[in-house]
Enzyme design. Structure first.
Site, PDB file in Angstrom:
ATOM      1  N   PHE A   1      27.938 -32.741 -26.846  1.00  0.00           N
ATOM      2  CA  PHE A   1      28.720 -33.936 -27.192  1.00  0.00           C
ATOM      3  C   PHE A   1      28.638 -34.130 -28.713  1.00  0.00           C
ATOM      4  O   PHE A   1      27.546 -34.130 -29.284  1.00  0.00           O
ATOM      5  CB  PHE A   1      28.132 -35.138 -26.453  1.00  0.00           C
TER       6      PHE A   1
ATOM      7  N   ASP B   1      19.104 -34.988 -23.798  1.00  0.00           N
ATOM      8  CA  ASP B   1      20.032 -36.111 -23.679  1.00  0.00           C
ATOM      9  C   ASP B   1      20.502 -36.182 -22.226  1.00  0.00           C
ATOM     10  O   ASP B   1      21.096 -35.226 -21.715  1.00  0.00           O
ATOM     11  CB  ASP B   1      21.219 -35.906 -24.637  1.00  0.00           C
TER      12      ASP B   1
ATOM     13  N   TYR C   1      25.501 -47.126 -19.760  1.00  0.00           N
ATOM     14  CA  TYR C   1      26.841 -47.595 -19.369  1.00  0.00           C
ATOM     15  C   TYR C   1      27.622 -46.572 -18.558  1.00  0.00           C
ATOM     16  O   TYR C   1      28.734 -46.843 -18.145  1.00  0.00           O
ATOM     17  CB  TYR C   1      27.649 -48.053 -20.593  1.00  0.00           C
ATOM     18  N   LYS C   2      27.050 -45.391 -18.333  1.00  0.00           N
ATOM     19  CA  LYS C   2      27.741 -44.382 -17.526  1.00  0.00           C
ATOM     20  C   LYS C   2      27.301 -44.557 -16.068  1.00  0.00           C
ATOM     21  O   LYS C   2      27.593 -45.571 -15.450  1.00  0.00           O
ATOM     22  CB  LYS C   2      27.469 -42.999 -18.113  1.00  0.00           C
TER      23      LYS C   2
ATOM     24  N   ARG D   1      39.140 -34.692 -16.320  1.00  0.00           N
ATOM     25  CA  ARG D   1      37.757 -34.894 -15.883  1.00  0.00           C
ATOM     26  C   ARG D   1      37.716 -35.935 -14.770  1.00  0.00           C
ATOM     27  O   ARG D   1      38.323 -36.996 -14.881  1.00  0.00           O
ATOM     28  CB  ARG D   1      36.970 -35.412 -17.090  1.00  0.00           C
TER      29      ARG D   1
HETATM   30  C1  LIG Z   1      28.294 -40.699 -23.833  1.00  0.00           C
HETATM   31  C2  LIG Z   1      27.407 -39.859 -24.676  1.00  0.00           C
HETATM   32  C3  LIG Z   1      26.883 -40.337 -25.874  1.00  0.00           C
HETATM   33  C4  LIG Z   1      27.269 -41.706 -26.371  1.00  0.00           C
HETATM   34  O1  LIG Z   1      26.531 -42.095 -27.468  1.00  0.00           O
HETATM   35  P1  LIG Z   1      26.690 -43.592 -28.010  1.00  0.00           P
HETATM   36  O2  LIG Z   1      25.777 -43.655 -29.145  1.00  0.00           O
HETATM   37  O3  LIG Z   1      26.380 -44.511 -26.874  1.00  0.00           O
HETATM   38  O4  LIG Z   1      28.126 -43.765 -28.403  1.00  0.00           O
HETATM   39  C5  LIG Z   1      26.019 -39.528 -26.591  1.00  0.00           C
HETATM   40  N1  LIG Z   1      25.697 -38.295 -26.151  1.00  0.00           N
HETATM   41  C6  LIG Z   1      26.196 -37.795 -25.013  1.00  0.00           C
HETATM   42  C7  LIG Z   1      25.801 -36.436 -24.556  1.00  0.00           C
HETATM   43  C8  LIG Z   1      27.085 -38.558 -24.243  1.00  0.00           C
HETATM   44  O5  LIG Z   1      27.589 -38.064 -23.106  1.00  0.00           O
END
Ligand SMILES: *Cc1c(COP(=O)(O)O)cnc(C)c1O
Length: 412
Positions: free
Chosen positions: A127, A199, A224-225, A373
């Site tokens: 990501f 992560d 939040y996911k 997705r």
């Molecule tokens: C959703 C997601 C994020 C989001 O990071 P924020 O700091 O909350 O915007 C980071 N890393 C991964 C792998 C994600 O899937």
């Protein structure tokens, strides 16, 4: 051939089906994006009213003590711990995933200073914010630190060598849904003298994670996911007991201080996980995270994982049966050991097809390049919904009722 009745029969036997009413989902929507923004727990509305109306409105500043606001990051961390194989007092909910990753990476790099190792290894397909945070940290350190981007998961083991300070990986890839073997990669990193930072953004709340068993070094993740904490809800960070005493990072704000209200002019970190905190937290948003976590206590991660695999198996099988005439390319591994809880299909008009799906109430999302997705959230997704979603997809593809020139919003 799988029929809709088969799916209804599976719903009737599903022990998780009664939990669906704990979420408020609008009628006419099949929500397949809980991997990006979880659905709203029904209890969140009244909780928000209570926090705003009573705690803030009536008790005002006294609520820092009387409503437990100050301890909330730790209390929520203790509720997340069993979902990710952590112990009590090893997790706090605070800040964003990006910021927590920065802290974890900084701590890991600091631990590696005596070794002279200066390379952070990650994947090109990670990501982007994770890559950006690692690049930002290494630029800031400015004494030869680099971020090595590995082109494929297969090339990862060979990329970890005597220069590697930290291996920073996302457990489930946000595009393909591919799941890494956390224990094996962590052991491989350790065998080469590197630390492993994970992560869990796309795996926490979707599958059974054992950070302790894998002997991981640090971890971060989103609430939040799959944890259904609400839009932009604070993230979490895990620091195992064995690393807490020497956990240091540059964001040494007063919430990580041993005695914040002593108002001393020098920073002295608090013992334990509290040193991962920085400053004052968004209490309204933080309080709502608890609503999502309470629901997890009515099930188990093993049961959630098993239904997740059943849902993704069903979706893949139905798409392949019913949409076989169309150029859909599965981007997600078929092997259960390598699959998270979302499924991605490539299609030349992926963006337009997804817009057509959303217009008909099937909400998934789109990620470049050309990937549709679909996230499966066992707590509130039924087998019949999977069938219905594929039927709508088939109808859109068969009749080409999508606008290949659809304009894009800021968030895809
Ligand atoms: C959703 C997601 C994020 C989001 O990071 P924020 O700091 O909350 O915007 C980071 N890393 C991964 C792998 C994600 O899937």
């Amino acid at each position: 051939m799988i029929t809709r009745n088969d799916c209804l029969a599976r719903d009737a036997l599903d022990p998780m089906a009664p939990l669906r009413v704990l979420f408020d989902l609008p009628d006419g929507v099949i929500y397949l994006d809980g991997n990006s923004l979880g659905a709203r727990p029904a209890s969140a509305l009244a909780r928000a009213q209570h926090v705003i109306g009573e705690q803030w409105g009536k008790d005002l500043i006294r609520s820092w003590n009387t409503a437990g606001w100050f301890d909330l990051p730790r209390r929520l961390g203790d509720r997340i711990a069993p979902l990710i194989g952590a112990r009590a007092a090893e997790v706090v909910v605070t800040d964003t995933t990006s910021l927590n990753l920065f802290k974890a990476l900084a701590a890991a790099v600091h631990l590696q200073r005596p070794s002279g190792r200066r390379v952070i290894v990650t994947e090109r397909e990670n990501f982007p914010t994770d890559i950006y945070m690692a690049q930002g940290l290494s630029r800031w350190l400015d004494d030869g630190y680099t971020v090595k981007l590995v082109d494929s998961p297969e090339q990862l083991p060979a990329a970890i060598d005597a220069d590697t300070a930290v291996v920073m990986l996302t457990h489930v890839n946000y595009r393909s849904g591919r799941l890494h073997d956390m224990a094996a990669l962590t052991a491989h990193a350790h065998a080469h003298g590197a630390l492993a930072v994970w992560d869990l953004a796309h795996s926490a709340g979707a599958l059974d994670i054992d950070l302790t068993g894998a002997n991981a070094d640090f971890a971060v993740g989103c609430t939040y996911k799959y944890l259904n904490g609400g839009p932009g809800a604070p993230a979490f960070i895990w620091v195992p007991q064995r690393h807490q005493a020497h956990f240091t990072h540059p964001l040494t704000g007063w919430w990580g201080h041993a005695a914040p209200f002593a108002m001393a002019p020098h920073f002295a970190p608090v013992d334990g996980i509290g040193r991962a905190l920085c400053g004052t937290q968004p209490i309204v948003s933080l309080a709502l995270v608890e609503c999502g976590l309470e629901i997890f206590e009515q099930s188990s991660m093993a049961a959630i994982r098993s239904k997740s695999l059943a849902l993704t198996d069903l979706f893949i099988a139905l798409v392949e049966q019913r949409c076989a005439a169309h150029p859909l390319a599965l981007a997600t591994p078929r092997d259960h050991a390598q699959r998270g809880s979302h499924v991605s299909f490539g299609h030349p008009h992926g963006y337009a097809v997804m817009q057509a799906l959303i217009a008909r109430g099937v909400i998934g999302d789109y990620r470049e390049p050309a990937l549709m997705r679909f996230g499966f959230t066992p707590l509130y997704t039924s087998y019949a919904e999977v069938w219905d979603a594929v039927e709508i997809l088939r109808d859109i593809l068969d009749h080409e009722t999508y606008d290949a020139a659809a304009a894009r919003g800021a968030v895809t």
